[in-house]
Write a protein that holds these residues in place. Structure first.
Motif, PDB file in Angstrom:
ATOM      1  N   GLN A 693       0.932  -1.212   0.167  1.00 46.41           N
ATOM      2  CA  GLN A 693      -0.111  -0.083  -0.195  1.00 46.41           C
ATOM      3  C   GLN A 693       0.962   1.079   0.010  1.00 46.41           C
ATOM      4  N   ASN A 694       0.349   2.349  -0.609  1.00 50.82           N
ATOM      5  CA  ASN A 694       1.142   3.498  -0.735  1.00 50.82           C
ATOM      6  C   ASN A 694       2.219   3.665  -1.455  1.00 50.82           C
ATOM      7  N   ASP A 695       2.278   2.459  -2.221  1.00 58.77           N
ATOM      8  CA  ASP A 695       3.886   2.396  -2.990  1.00 58.77           C
ATOM      9  C   ASP A 695       3.581   3.370  -4.363  1.00 58.77           C
ATOM     10  N   ASP A 696       2.460   3.965  -4.725  1.00 61.40           N
ATOM     11  CA  ASP A 696       2.222   4.813  -5.965  1.00 61.40           C
ATOM     12  C   ASP A 696       3.332   6.113  -5.840  1.00 61.40           C
ATOM     13  N   VAL A 697       4.338   5.940  -5.870  1.00 63.02           N
ATOM     14  CA  VAL A 697       5.363   7.018  -6.040  1.00 63.02           C
ATOM     15  C   VAL A 697       6.602   6.695  -7.098  1.00 63.02           C
ATOM     16  N   GLY A 698       6.104   5.856  -8.096  1.00 63.91           N
ATOM     17  CA  GLY A 698       7.338   5.909  -9.231  1.00 63.91           C
ATOM     18  C   GLY A 698       8.565   5.169  -8.762  1.00 63.91           C
ATOM     19  N   PRO A 699       9.286   4.839  -9.739  1.00 66.35           N
ATOM     20  CA  PRO A 699      10.436   3.949  -9.530  1.00 66.35           C
ATOM     21  C   PRO A 699      11.533   4.526  -8.654  1.00 66.35           C
ATOM     22  N   THR A 700      11.578   6.110  -8.595  1.00 69.29           N
ATOM     23  CA  THR A 700      12.487   6.619  -7.646  1.00 69.29           C
ATOM     24  C   THR A 700      11.925   6.876  -6.262  1.00 69.29           C
ATOM     25  N   GLN A 714      -6.387   6.390  -6.629  1.00 66.81           N
ATOM     26  CA  GLN A 714      -7.047   5.611  -7.662  1.00 66.81           C
ATOM     27  C   GLN A 714      -5.766   4.672  -8.244  1.00 66.81           C
ATOM     28  N   ARG A 715      -4.543   5.155  -8.307  1.00 67.82           N
ATOM     29  CA  ARG A 715      -3.696   4.577  -8.895  1.00 67.82           C
ATOM     30  C   ARG A 715      -2.699   3.747  -7.914  1.00 67.82           C
ATOM     31  N   MET A 735      -7.618  -2.183  -6.181  1.00 72.87           N
ATOM     32  CA  MET A 735      -6.945  -0.891  -5.914  1.00 72.87           C
ATOM     33  C   MET A 735      -7.363  -0.447  -4.635  1.00 72.87           C
ATOM     34  N   LYS A 736      -6.707   0.711  -4.125  1.00 73.21           N
ATOM     35  CA  LYS A 736      -6.927   1.192  -2.887  1.00 73.21           C
ATOM     36  C   LYS A 736      -8.332   2.313  -2.998  1.00 73.21           C
ATOM     37  N   GLU A 737      -8.501   2.747  -4.173  1.00 74.14           N
ATOM     38  CA  GLU A 737      -9.571   3.531  -4.506  1.00 74.14           C
ATOM     39  C   GLU A 737     -10.117   3.443  -6.085  1.00 74.14           C
ATOM     40  N   VAL A 738     -11.198   3.203  -6.078  1.00 73.30           N
ATOM     41  CA  VAL A 738     -11.714   3.347  -7.681  1.00 73.30           C
ATOM     42  C   VAL A 738     -12.956   4.548  -7.606  1.00 73.30           C
ATOM     43  N   SER A 739     -12.812   5.272  -8.503  1.00 69.75           N
ATOM     44  CA  SER A 739     -13.717   6.494  -8.740  1.00 69.75           C
ATOM     45  C   SER A 739     -14.219   6.499  -9.930  1.00 69.75           C
ATOM     46  N   GLU A 740     -15.574   7.216 -10.014  1.00 65.23           N
ATOM     47  CA  GLU A 740     -16.064   7.524 -11.514  1.00 65.23           C
ATOM     48  C   GLU A 740     -16.611   9.054 -11.594  1.00 65.23           C
ATOM     49  N   VAL A 741     -16.006   9.882 -10.902  1.00 65.03           N
ATOM     50  CA  VAL A 741     -16.401  11.017 -10.667  1.00 65.03           C
ATOM     51  C   VAL A 741     -16.695  11.863 -12.335  1.00 65.03           C
ATOM     52  N   TRP A 742     -15.895  11.420 -13.314  1.00 68.36           N
ATOM     53  CA  TRP A 742     -16.112  12.255 -14.428  1.00 68.36           C
ATOM     54  C   TRP A 742     -16.857  11.452 -15.459  1.00 68.36           C
ATOM     55  N   ALA A 743     -17.779  10.521 -14.994  1.00 67.03           N
ATOM     56  CA  ALA A 743     -18.674   9.710 -15.663  1.00 67.03           C
ATOM     57  C   ALA A 743     -17.991   8.969 -16.752  1.00 67.03           C
ATOM     58  N   PRO A 744     -17.146   8.169 -16.545  1.00 65.88           N
ATOM     59  CA  PRO A 744     -16.172   7.391 -17.634  1.00 65.88           C
ATOM     60  C   PRO A 744     -16.810   6.311 -18.267  1.00 65.88           C
ATOM     61  N   ALA A 745     -16.588   6.349 -19.729  1.00 63.20           N
ATOM     62  CA  ALA A 745     -17.432   5.179 -20.416  1.00 63.20           C
ATOM     63  C   ALA A 745     -17.134   3.743 -19.665  1.00 63.20           C
ATOM     64  N   PHE A 746     -15.920   3.612 -19.056  1.00 68.23           N
ATOM     65  CA  PHE A 746     -15.553   2.224 -18.760  1.00 68.23           C
ATOM     66  C   PHE A 746     -15.607   1.820 -17.348  1.00 68.23           C
ATOM     67  N   GLU A 829     -15.884  -3.574  -4.186  1.00 70.45           N
ATOM     68  CA  GLU A 829     -14.649  -4.254  -3.800  1.00 70.45           C
ATOM     69  C   GLU A 829     -13.649  -3.627  -4.473  1.00 70.45           C
ATOM     70  N   ASN A 830     -13.690  -2.358  -4.962  1.00 65.91           N
ATOM     71  CA  ASN A 830     -12.689  -1.599  -5.430  1.00 65.91           C
ATOM     72  C   ASN A 830     -11.619  -2.366  -6.434  1.00 65.91           C
ATOM     73  N   THR A 831     -12.292  -3.286  -7.382  1.00 64.46           N
ATOM     74  CA  THR A 831     -11.447  -4.149  -8.313  1.00 64.46           C
ATOM     75  C   THR A 831     -11.985  -3.775  -9.782  1.00 64.46           C
ATOM     76  N   VAL A 832     -11.083  -3.881 -10.780  1.00 63.57           N
ATOM     77  CA  VAL A 832     -11.149  -3.900 -11.935  1.00 63.57           C
ATOM     78  C   VAL A 832     -10.572  -5.153 -12.838  1.00 63.57           C
ATOM     79  N   THR A 833     -11.552  -5.730 -13.590  1.00 65.49           N
ATOM     80  CA  THR A 833     -11.112  -7.015 -14.136  1.00 65.49           C
ATOM     81  C   THR A 833     -11.254  -6.855 -15.511  1.00 65.49           C
ATOM     82  N   PHE A 834     -10.291  -7.496 -16.128  1.00 62.55           N
ATOM     83  CA  PHE A 834     -10.013  -7.476 -17.717  1.00 62.55           C
ATOM     84  C   PHE A 834      -9.994  -9.096 -18.160  1.00 62.55           C
TER      85      PHE A 834
END
Length: 896
Positions: A693-700, A714-715, A735-746, A829-834
């Protein structure tokens, strides 16, 4: 940028900028700057259902006059997407032959009015025209009033029409609230002017819109604006109509002064220039009563246009809303802005639900049934479907080719040109451009060369489709009937259109057939209205043998084998007295009959199942065709009594609708189609890994997130799971968070997923592979079991792209694969499945596949967000322009 700026001296900057200031100082000076006392010719309204529209984003189309490019305010940088690039009205005039050569009869131009040139808050410029500072003045970057009149006259002299894009919902980015924290009982709290300019502030120059400062009591009293923060809850009607969309100052359109000023502003362009129609931006963010009054009041747009001879002044609105699969909620919602008989509003709206499913079916490979349904709703929900604009992409969406193949785009264009509605094509489609706001001219954003090739394949395809549309009235005014579609994935889409001429019994009819799959399919029997033994004429064909003869049978039915991505546009031809397909020898065989398929129709199977039946073909060969896949048909021999046995194999992971047909090789006849459901929940392979958790800080480890108010966690990935079964692969990301505030198509926003798969089965076939991660300033990181990938996948709220490595490099993705993964979002559940279909990629076994997945964010137009040292609202921080565009990442490894 430096090469182009070097052609201007400092003296040039001073002269040009001073000239612009003089133009702004007084009405008399403005008249001197933009004087054209000669009246502009007015054209009567055309039959808009017969028109074909080319959409031009002025700044990115053609630079016809270089002296108006740069006014020395830091707003001009031709290589940057965020700045003015140099396109102008004169450049558009210079290319009218080019546009008309494709058969277009009208040009829609982005707003040419004076705009906010740069927003420090957004770190972006108003080159696009939608951040107005003066609704009645031409932005000097585009030219002047004389130029705009010249454009209208040039179009009218050709019998073409001018459509102006207009905005009434907002002006520019001029005020905001700290932290977007707003107290409706005390609007002054946290309010600040967001576009400071030296000792003052940036603001519109036109009255009453210049009253932008809530800190000024007279401005507050005038209430020209809604003093509100940014829109966060898209389900709130109050926020929809009164809050700021993307930080743009929201006009108080219920204010009589605002209504009057907007009426006057836009009637000006009709009278002074001769504008023939309006495209209206952000319609859904303005209350219904405004639209009725703005357009229908005695001093409104429609009565005024009619007084000038424009009895059908078209106004088509942007209502950015989609429909759920096989639902018409989106169509009904946008149709509300047409008003009612008692209280009418606009006379047309753009069909966004159709746009979405055009992309999902042709580019992403979902079931053609969904597009068939969408076409039916287009014809049924809208009172006048022929006046409803249709499109495949525009300046606010990813380019079709960002996620679809060229064959898929040709099918999409063929659909636009063969269905009632007003086909709208965005500039650059005819040149197969990939970037949404790429400049057409050399030296502009993402363009090292000009893109005006009149011999490009799509330029000529559009020419041909336009000519076909003009010669066949059924395409513009016909009744539409779906002949064939399928509910299980890519394959056949067939529809027939028939028009009856007014005051006569004569009718015209045309048939459109497409195969959206990457494999050959058989259509099954299609009941046409062409009559028996009619040899149809081919109007347009793609991926079809030129000698192929298309003839209906004795019943007027048609059955065809269609190659991958085939297109056929047919009309009635000569009728023969011979039998089916003109082959009398087949009369010697009794009509083919078979039973047994009815026993599986409508049923659900979870395991391999044997089925039996009989036919009137003893000791014969029958071909069993699963899901219409002609090349994978299985031959079964009947016994001396015509009996047969066949096994349904249920292996592929997931729940799928499937079909089965039987083909008699002797008579070339097909059985009816049996539809059933296959469900396989047992995975043959499964792997699950956790991610910190909280490792969304890039490779550096130093990256900072976007700073806008909707940006959260969300990332940040927490867990990944991969499951396989048969030819299917499912990847689930928690994901830690899944949002749809911009009314996304997917169903998810504020994050993009980039997945790269190394597939041993493809490696054995010597498929293309690379280690470069396209458009991400990155390569496969150390620690990945395989340092190359074969299949790439990028998904964000408005895009779903599957591609191979064949043409991939650091600047572009590889060749698009025709069937993008299905996406399922579980917000609880804050999940995205492909879910990936291996069959679409030639993969039958996912064993030992290595999977690398990373997160970032991609803008709605389709480009990866930037990264800089300081970061910003829409830029990641902690790096520079060369830093890897990877925020969080993880690995998965499947096994045997």
């Amino acid at each position: 940028m430096t090469a182009r700026l070097a052609t201007y001296s400092p003296f040039h900057h001073i002269v040009v900028f001073c000239r612009f200031l003089v133009c702004l100082l007084s009405v008399s000076a403005l008249s001197a700057c933009q004087s054209d006392k000669a009246s502009t010719s007015q054209l009567a309204s055309p039959d808009w259902g017969e028109q074909k529209v080319y959409f031009v984003l002025l700044d990115r189309f053609n630079d016809g006059e270089s002296s108006n490019n740069d006014f020395g305010q830091g707003e001009y940088s031709p290589t940057q997407e965020s700045h003015f690039n140099g396109g102008d009205i004169q450049g558009l005039i210079d290319k009218l032959d080019y546009i008309q050569g494709m058969g277009f009869t009208a040009v829609w131009v982005s707003p040419p009015v004076l705009n906010q040139w740069w927003s420090p808050k957004a770190e972006y410029g108003g080159y696009h025209g939608y951040w107005a500072k003066n609704f009645k003045q031409i932005d000097p970057h585009f030219g002047n009033l004389d130029d705009y009149k010249a454009l209208a006259k040039a179009l009218h002299s050709r019998g073409m029409y001018l459509i102006q894009d207009i905005v009434v919902n907002h002006t520019g980015i001029f005020f905001s609230y700290k932290g977007n924290e707003f107290n409706p009982n005390s609007p002054l709290t946290n309010f600040y002017l967001s576009a400071p300019k030296e000792d003052t502030y940036d603001a519109p120059t036109q009255s009453p819109f210049d009253q932008i400062n809530l800190l000024n009591p007279s401005h507050e009293k005038a209430a020209i604006y809604h003093w509100t923060p940014e829109l966060e809850n898209f389900d709130s009607v109050e926020q929809q109509y009164t809050y700021q969309l993307g930080g743009l100052a929201d006009l108080n359109t219920s204010n009589e002064a605002v209504l009057a000023a907007l009426k006057e502003s836009y009637k000006y362009w009709i009278e002074e220039v001769g504008v023939d129609a309006f495209r209206i931006d952000t319609v859904k963010y303005v209350e219904h009563d405004f639209w009725h009054r703005f357009l229908h009041d005695e001093d409104g747009i429609y009565p005024f246009a009619e007084s000038l001879g424009k009895k059908h002044f078209l106004t088509f609105g942007e209502v950015f809303q989609f429909s759920e699969p096989l639902q018409n909620d989106g169509e009904k919602a946008i149709a509300e802005y047409l008003g009612t008989g008692e209280k009418p509003e606009l006379n047309a709206v753009i069909n966004f639900p159709l746009y979405k499913d055009i992309s999902r079916v042709f580019a992403q490979g979902i079931a053609t049934e969904e597009l068939a349904y969408r076409l039916q709703q287009h014809m049924e929900v809208f009172p006048h479907p022929r006046f409803t604009p249709t499109f495949i992409d525009n300046h606010d969406t990813p380019r079709f080719l960002a996620g679809g193949s060229q064959d898929a785009m040709l099918q999409s264009l063929a659909l636009l040109y063969t269905t009632p509605g007003i086909p709208v094509v965005y500039q650059g489609t005819e040149q197969a451009l990939l970037e949404t706001r790429q400049s057409m001219f050399a030296g502009g954003f993402a363009s090292q060369q000009s893109h005006f090739n009149t011999h490009s394949s799509f330029y000529m395809h559009i020419q041909k489709l336009a000519a076909i549309r003009e010669q066949q009235s059924a395409f513009t005014e016909g009744k539409l009937r779906i002949l064939k579609s399928q509910s299980f994935g890519p394959g056949v889409l067939a529809y027939q259109l028939t028009s009856v001429h007014e005051h006569s019994d004569k009718s015209e009819s045309a048939l459109v057939l497409m195969n959206t799959a990457e494999h050959t399919v058989v259509t099954g029997n299609m009941s046409t209205s062409f009559g028996a033994n009619n040899q149809l004429n081919t109007l347009f064909a793609h991926k079809v043998e030129p000698t192929q003869s298309i003839v209906t049978n004795n019943n007027g039915d048609l059955q065809l084998v269609l190659a991958a991505r085939a297109i056929m546009i047919l009309e009635s031809g000569q009728t023969f007295s011979t039998t089916s397909h003109g082959e009398p020898s087949k009369q010697t065989l009794a009509p083919f009959s078979v039973n047994g398929l009815e026993n599986i129709a409508g049923l659900t199977f979870t395991d391999d199942t044997g089925i039996q039946g009989s036919s009137n073909r003893p000791n014969a060969q029958l071909a069993f065709i699963l899901d219409g896949m002609w090349d994978e048909r299985i031959t079964v021999n009947t016994d001396e009594n015509g009996n047969w046995d066949y096994t349904l194999q249920i292996k592929d992971l997931g729940r799928m609708t499937k079909t089965l047909m039987i083909y008699d090789t002797a008579s070339q006849a097909l059985s009816e189609t049996a539809t059933f459901t296959a469900v396989q929940n047992r995975a043959t392979q499964e792997v699950r890994v956790s991610d910190p958790q909280n490792d969304d800080v890039g490779p550096t480890g130093t990256y900072q997130n976007l700073q806008h108010t909707q940006s959260g966690k969300q990332r940040d990935m927490l867990e990944l799971q991969a499951r396989t079964g048969g030819a299917n692969l499912q990847i689930t990301v928690k994901m830690k968070e899944v949002s749809e505030v911009w009314a996304p198509a997917f169903g998810f926003d504020n994050v993009s997923f980039s997945l790269f798969l190394h597939v041993p089965e493809l490696a054995k076939k010597n498929a293309s592979a690379t280690s470069v991660l396209p458009m991400m300033n990155a390569s496969m990181p150390e620690g990945f079991d395989a340092n190359t990938w074969h299949i790439g996948h990028v998904a964000f709220g408005w895009g779903n792209y599957l591609f191979d490595a064949s043409t991939a490099n650091s600047a572009r993705r590889g060749q698009n694969v025709g069937s993008a993964p299905a996406i399922h979002v579980n917000h609880d559940e804050n999940t995205v499945t492909f879910t990936y279909s291996g069959k679409a990629m030639g993969i039958s076994d996912w064993s030992n596949t290595s999977i690398y997945i990373s997160t970032w964010d991609i803008a709605g137009e389709g480009h990866y967000r930037k990264i800089s040292k300081e970061g910003g609202l829409w830029e990641f921080g902690g790096g520079d322009s060369t830093s890897p565009k990877v925020l969080d990442d993880a690995f998965l490894q499947l096994h045997n």
